[in-house]
Design an enzyme around this catalytic site. Structure first.
Site, PDB file in Angstrom:
ATOM      1  N   ASP A 176       0.870  -1.002  -0.002  1.00 32.97           N
ATOM      2  CA  ASP A 176      -0.085   0.047  -0.015  1.00 32.97           C
ATOM      3  C   ASP A 176       1.054   1.192  -0.190  1.00 32.97           C
ATOM      4  OD1 ASP A 176      -1.382   2.381   1.070  1.00 32.97           O
ATOM      5  OD2 ASP A 176      -3.050   0.919   1.435  1.00 32.97           O
ATOM      6  N   HIS A 177       0.978   1.864  -1.112  1.00 36.08           N
ATOM      7  CA  HIS A 177       2.307   2.779  -1.216  1.00 36.08           C
ATOM      8  C   HIS A 177       1.851   3.972  -0.381  1.00 36.08           C
ATOM      9  CE1 HIS A 177      -0.332   4.913  -3.912  1.00 36.08           C
ATOM     10  NE2 HIS A 177       0.630   6.086  -3.850  1.00 36.08           N
ATOM     11  N   HIS A 239      -5.439   2.912   1.064  1.00 34.20           N
ATOM     12  CA  HIS A 239      -4.918   3.936   1.488  1.00 34.20           C
ATOM     13  C   HIS A 239      -5.276   4.717   2.562  1.00 34.20           C
ATOM     14  CE1 HIS A 239      -2.570   3.036  -2.144  1.00 34.20           C
ATOM     15  NE2 HIS A 239      -3.402   3.744  -3.012  1.00 34.20           N
TER      16      HIS A 239
HETATM   17  C1  BG6 Z   1      -3.405   4.871  -6.558  1.00 35.36           C
HETATM   18  C2  BG6 Z   1      -4.705   4.707  -7.316  1.00 35.36           C
HETATM   19  O1  BG6 Z   1      -3.268   3.634  -5.778  1.00 35.36           O
HETATM   20  O2  BG6 Z   1      -2.797   5.990  -5.943  1.00 35.36           O
HETATM   21  C3  BG6 Z   1      -4.779   5.949  -8.140  1.00 35.36           C
HETATM   22  O3  BG6 Z   1      -4.983   3.783  -7.975  1.00 35.36           O
HETATM   23  C4  BG6 Z   1      -4.045   7.424  -7.529  1.00 35.36           C
HETATM   24  O4  BG6 Z   1      -5.782   6.140  -8.800  1.00 35.36           O
HETATM   25  C5  BG6 Z   1      -2.851   7.167  -6.767  1.00 35.36           C
HETATM   26  O5  BG6 Z   1      -3.852   8.320  -8.414  1.00 35.36           O
HETATM   27  C6  BG6 Z   1      -2.608   8.219  -5.804  1.00 35.36           C
HETATM   28  O6  BG6 Z   1      -1.368   8.184  -5.227  1.00 35.36           O
HETATM   29  P1  BG6 Z   1      -0.554   9.367  -4.938  1.00 35.36           P
HETATM   30  O7  BG6 Z   1       0.620   8.819  -4.336  1.00 35.36           O
HETATM   31  O8  BG6 Z   1      -0.060  10.140  -6.095  1.00 35.36           O
HETATM   32  O9  BG6 Z   1      -1.118  10.001  -3.865  1.00 35.36           O
END
Ligand code: BG6
Length: 484
Positions: A176-177, A239
């Protein structure tokens, strides 16, 4: 600092995620000296490319997604020497598996082996089964699973069980980045390393919590995926609930993976299920219509798609964590495409001071944790108005900007996570029971939305979302914090 030499096999190697995030992340960790030269990144995908062509694509990806000052020819060459490619359909048993096994067996056998699945999640089991059948799953081989793990509890269960047949749970790294973002990890540091905060971190002092992940982009080239997903599945189930867990969890016994994950799963299990009237009063879903972002006219979601759709690009929820610490504290969550500004932040609004000392009641203290961009903190405090001879108060802000303060580049979330899988360090990855508890909580929302109980709101692209979301907070005397 350097990790052990590794063979990282990426399934879905020609895809957007690999180009935009994974390759640049590996490159940055090479620059920082953490990637040994003998490491190999082995891309696989169905396209019949040769190694040189794939290396060319990897170079283009770095050119596009690495800061120009960090694109250093000699380092790029070093990096490309680590990059290999095997044309292979991982979901088919009769595909070019010899290509992959050949490459893996001709390299040093003491490399840490990691498989990264950046393909459609419904292929994860098949790919695992094939890897196993070809004898490529060594005892401590790890597998990294990209989200989404399923589209609901049942499909998540299938995927987890499917992959679990071939990999041990402690070798499965569900990414989960958001957990890889430094400022998300800062929630742990802020809460537990600062008595100033830990002393007041409860409903005794906190009035509400807001978690926002706003984006300006639309669905980009991903409409086919996005339209089957929507913002609730794409961002909230994973997230935003993860961030909520870190804000709300009880102090973990240690920073060991299971201690932290036990604390998070306890939060997920204490989220009060949204049911009955609360589904209409405490959830808002919306779709953007045409509007203007950064002086550019953009089309509405349905125009972009070219067909009707019941998929939300905006979600706002009012959640409650049923623990003594958070009694009566609303957790407002929102995320959307095509909002006014790209910003992710956590806003902690404290209860105002109870005092009659001043001509007017003091405003609440607010702490904004700026997850991105401009990583840092803002405090809103009441001070005396210098232009007033009675005791009028004024809102003063206290800002820290971590990047300039520490004189560091804030790394992309994937950098650390990719190497944590090599280190075998799972604290920032999701355990199976977390995925499941999160799906369980969003299930009634998905159901109510699917059967039309909650109408679809609209908002203009470039705005801060639909009126209904403003009204949802107003009902509780709250307002959204607009970071402008
Ligand atoms: C991803 C989603 O997990 O997270 C995308 O699938 C989204 O739709 C992205 O744009 C957002 O990540 P960040 O790091 O740019 O907030």
């Amino acid at each position: 600092k350097q990790v052990k030499p590794f063979d990282y096999v990426v399934f879905g190697a020609t895809g957007d995620l690999t180009m935009r995030k994974l390759l640049p992340a590996f490159y940055y960790r090479l620059l920082s000296g953490e990637v040994p030269d003998s490491a190999r990144i082995i891309g696989t995908a169905r396209s019949p490319l040769d190694r040189a062509t794939y290396q060319g694509r990897a170079r283009d990806a770095l050119k596009r997604f690495v800061a120009p000052a960090d694109f250093k020819e000699a380092q790029v060459e070093r990096f490309l020497n680590m990059v290999y490619y095997v044309s292979l359909d991982g979901s088919k048993a009769d595909s070019n598996w010899e290509g992959l096994s050949g490459l893996l067996s001709e390299g040093p056998q003491d490399h840490v082996r990691v498989f990264y699945f950046a393909t459609a999640p419904n292929l994860y089991e098949a790919v695992s089964a094939n890897l196993h059948a070809k004898g490529l799953v060594t005892d401590d081989a790890r597998v990294v699973l990209e989200k989404p793990i399923g589209t609901d509890l049942a499909t998540a269960d299938e995927i987890n069980t499917g992959v679990g047949k071939f990999f041990k749970e402690n070798n499965i790294f569900r990414i989960d980045h958001y957990l890889g973002k430094e400022t998300v990890q800062d929630v742990i540091a802020l809460r537990f390393a600062n008595p100033l905060l830990s002393a007041v971190w409860s409903g005794d002092y906190i009035k509400s919590v807001q978690i926002t992940a706003a984006e300006t982009v639309g669905v980009e080239g991903r409409a086919a995926y996005y339209d089957t997903s929507g913002a609730l599945r794409d961002m909230v189930q994973n997230h935003l609930l993860q961030v909520l867990c870190l804000v709300a969890m009880e102090p973990p016994a240690s920073l060991e993976a299971d201690a932290v994950r036990d604390a998070k799963v306890a939060v997920l299990k204490s989220l009060r299920p949204l049911a009955g009237d609360r589904l209409t009063s405490d959830t808002v879903r919306g779709q953007y219509v045409a509007g203007e972002i950064n002086e550019e006219n953009v089309r509405g979601y349905l125009e972009e798609l070219g067909h009707a759709s019941n998929t939300e690009t905006y979600v706002a929820l009012r959640a409650e964590v049923d623990t003594p610490r958070w009694k009566n504290v609303p957790f407002y969550i929102r995320t959307a495409k095509r909002l006014h500004r790209k910003v992710s932040e956590i806003v902690i609004t404290f209860k105002p001071a109870e005092t009659n000392l001043f001509p007017q009641a003091p405003k609440a203290n607010v702490l904004v944790i700026r997850v991105q961009p401009d990583e840092g903190l803002t405090w809103h405090l009441s001070v005396k108005d210098p232009q007033d001879d009675s005791f009028e108060l004024r809102d003063a802000t206290m800002d820290t900007h971590f990047g300039p303060q520490f004189k560091v580049r804030y790394p992309d979330a994937y950098e650390r996570l990719l190497l944590d899988a090599v280190r075998g360090y799972p604290v920032l990855f999701i355990r199976r029971d977390e995925v499941e508890a999160a799906w369980r909580w969003v299930a009634p929302i998905m159901e109510a939305w699917a059967n039309g109980t909650v109408p679809m709101s609209q908002y203009a692209a470039g705005s801060w979302g639909p009126e209904e979301a403003t009204a949802m907070l107003a009902e509780h005397g709250d307002t959204w914090h607009e970071a402008i």
